[in-house]
Design an enzyme around this catalytic site. Structure first.
Site, short mmCIF file in Angstrom:
data_model
loop_
_atom_site.label_atom_id
_atom_site.label_comp_id
_atom_site.label_asym_id
_atom_site.label_seq_id
_atom_site.Cartn_x
_atom_site.Cartn_y
_atom_site.Cartn_z
N LYS A 110 0.84 -1.21 0.00
CA LYS A 110 0.00 0.00 0.00
C LYS A 110 0.87 1.24 0.00
CE LYS A 110 -3.31 -2.78 2.39
NZ LYS A 110 -2.57 -4.04 2.41
N HIS A 237 -6.82 -15.88 -7.04
CA HIS A 237 -8.15 -16.12 -6.47
C HIS A 237 -9.07 -16.35 -7.67
CE1 HIS A 237 -6.52 -14.60 -2.78
NE2 HIS A 237 -7.68 -14.72 -2.17
N GLU A 240 -14.58 -17.09 -7.18
CA GLU A 240 -15.22 -16.79 -5.88
C GLU A 240 -16.68 -16.39 -6.12
OE1 GLU A 240 -12.72 -14.72 -2.71
OE2 GLU A 240 -11.84 -14.06 -4.60
P1 IMP Z 1 -3.77 -7.41 3.00
O1 IMP Z 1 -3.50 -7.62 1.54
O2 IMP Z 1 -2.67 -7.87 3.89
O3 IMP Z 1 -4.20 -5.98 3.30
O4 IMP Z 1 -5.00 -8.38 3.39
C1 IMP Z 1 -6.35 -8.01 3.22
C2 IMP Z 1 -6.74 -8.02 1.75
O5 IMP Z 1 -6.71 -9.35 1.23
C3 IMP Z 1 -8.18 -7.57 1.49
O6 IMP Z 1 -8.27 -6.17 1.42
C4 IMP Z 1 -8.47 -8.23 0.14
O7 IMP Z 1 -7.92 -7.49 -0.91
C5 IMP Z 1 -7.69 -9.53 0.23
N1 IMP Z 1 -8.60 -10.60 0.65
C6 IMP Z 1 -8.76 -11.13 1.87
N2 IMP Z 1 -9.70 -12.11 1.85
C7 IMP Z 1 -10.11 -12.20 0.58
C8 IMP Z 1 -11.05 -13.06 -0.07
O8 IMP Z 1 -11.72 -13.91 0.53
N3 IMP Z 1 -11.19 -12.86 -1.41
C9 IMP Z 1 -10.48 -11.93 -2.09
N4 IMP Z 1 -9.59 -11.14 -1.51
C10 IMP Z 1 -9.41 -11.26 -0.19
ZN ZN Z 2 -7.87 -15.13 -0.11
#
Ligand code: IMP
Ligand code: ZN
Length: 378
Positions: A110, A237, A240
């Site tokens: 980010k 992914h 879904e």
């Molecule tokens: P980060 O990438 O460490 O901020 O983890 C959270 C992010 O992972 C979320 O904002 C989503 O973009 C992604 N994410 C988490 N769970 C899912 C899911 O079940 N489907 C798709 N993306 C997911």
């Molecule tokens: Zn995931």
């Protein structure tokens, strides 16, 4: 909830079983206690109202809507490099305490100019958290504690099997960088190039994730293709939500792993089975997000019975109130797998990691030891 004696044994076995976790989003693994602490701090300085979020943070059985509310909150609260490092460290400790011996975390880099955060500095903060963790290797509990195990090893000459050794090793952690489906062509490319540039620091591949109802596959294809051309592994992914055009394109792309695959039509299912692409199965996540109606009808069973490569994962244990041990327990209790079969399932996942061959061999040796200990106890 009261468990019967047999169930309790199974819970303990799942906890102590060495495990490989390949699908866990960093910010989805955050401890609710840390979230509460961070929300309280922001409440004190008037940046948010704790009362708006307290219930959803403390609740275990969240609805889909509440899960997304929590994700939004997490991203508001985790804009500080130090906090990113702390989350990473705590997440690794939590997986280590669940006897995970190899963890592939994934996170979306980010940037936030207001706090001086670039994608690179975000990733560096995550890597600092990984370096800061030297968790005791969880296999010690599998090896060292039961009298019967110690007694059997005392009579056998197995140089690798040292029951008296308290700290046998440590959890091995690698990182994937995620492209969020909201990103532009350029944003996706920036993430992939960053991952490739930092590969010597333990970044081993790319993930495509984010809200499956947003974004167009074509946006990410140049970046994903570039990764593939470098020989850099890609996990997607996939399915879904029902989206046959995208699923076809993803299967044709031939990624190294696929997450979820909940909505496949018959022809896509056949292609998946023929492809042999390993599937990351996240039972609780799929149920909570209503991708699958119940565990009984989850496609894990069809994949497993078809001998298709699968790996059991958590996705977002902090959001979905689960643990990797609990996911193994669900597999065992709903699909009838016994402990040796669970161990085999976990060991097979080594093949699907993005680790180098040397580390794979190290992990295989660990699982051989665990199999040996299990044999002694059967
Ligand atoms: P980060 O990438 O460490 O901020 O983890 C959270 C992010 O992972 C979320 O904002 C989503 O973009 C992604 N994410 C988490 N769970 C899912 C899911 O079940 N489907 C798709 N993306 C997911
Ligand atoms: Zn995931």
């Amino acid at each position: 909830m009261m468990l019967e004696a047999g169930e309790e044994r199974l819970v303990r076995a799942c906890q102590r079983l060495p495990k490989v976790e390949l699908h866990a989003h960093l910010n989805g693994c955050i401890r609710p206690s840390l979230l509460l602490e961070l929300a309280e701090e922001r409440d004190i300085v008037g940046q948010l109202s704790l009362s708006d979020f307290k219930d959803v943070i403390l609740k275990e059985d969240r609805s889909l809507e509440e899960c997304f509310k929590l994700f939004a909150l997490i991203h508001i609260l985790t804009t500080d490099h130090g906090i990113i490092t702390r989350i990473t460290k705590e997440v690794i400790e939590d997986f280590a305490s669940e006897s995970v011996v190899y963890l592939e975390l994934r996170t979306t880099p980010k940037h936030n100019e207001k706090v001086g955060m670039s994608k690179r500095s975000y990733v560096e903060a995550v890597l600092a958290g990984i370096r800061a963790t030297d968790a005791a290797f969880p296999l010690e509990s599998f090896f060292a504690c039961e009298e019967k195990i110690c007694a059997s090893s005392a009579t056998m000459e197995t140089p690798n099997h040292r029951c008296d050794e308290k700290k046998i090793g440590r959890i091995h952690v690698r990182l994937l960088l995620s492209i969020d489906r909201r990103e532009s062509v350029e944003g996706a490319m920036e993430t992939v190039r960053l991952a490739w540039e930092m590969r010597h620091l333990g970044i081993v591949g790319i993930d495509l994730s984010g809200d499956p109802c947003i974004g167009d596959w074509k946006t990410f294809l140049p970046a994903l293709t570039w990764a593939k051309e470098q020989g850099f592994p890609v996990a997607l992914h996939c399915a879904e939500v029902p989206n046959p055009t995208e699923v076809e394109a993803m299967l044709a792309f031939r990624p190294d792993r696929l997450g979820h695959v909940c909505f496949l039509e018959d022809s896509e299912w056949s292609k998946l089975l023929t492809s042999g692409i390993p599937v990351e199965v996240c039972l609780t996540s799929n149920i909570r997000t209503n991708r699958v109606q119940s565990i009984e009808v989850h496609h894990f069973s069809a994949l497993y019975n078809a001998n298709h490569p699968v790996v059991i994962c958590t996705d977002d244990p902090g959001i979905f109130s689960t643990t990797i041990s609990r996911e193994y327990f669900l597999i065992a209790s709903h699909f009838g797998l016994k402990v040796p079969e669970l161990l085999h399932l976990s060991k097979k996942a080594i093949d699907f990691t993005f680790a180098d061959e040397k580390l794979k061999k190290t992990l295989l040796r660990l699982f051989d030891q665990a199999e040996y200990v299990l044999d002694c106890n059967l």
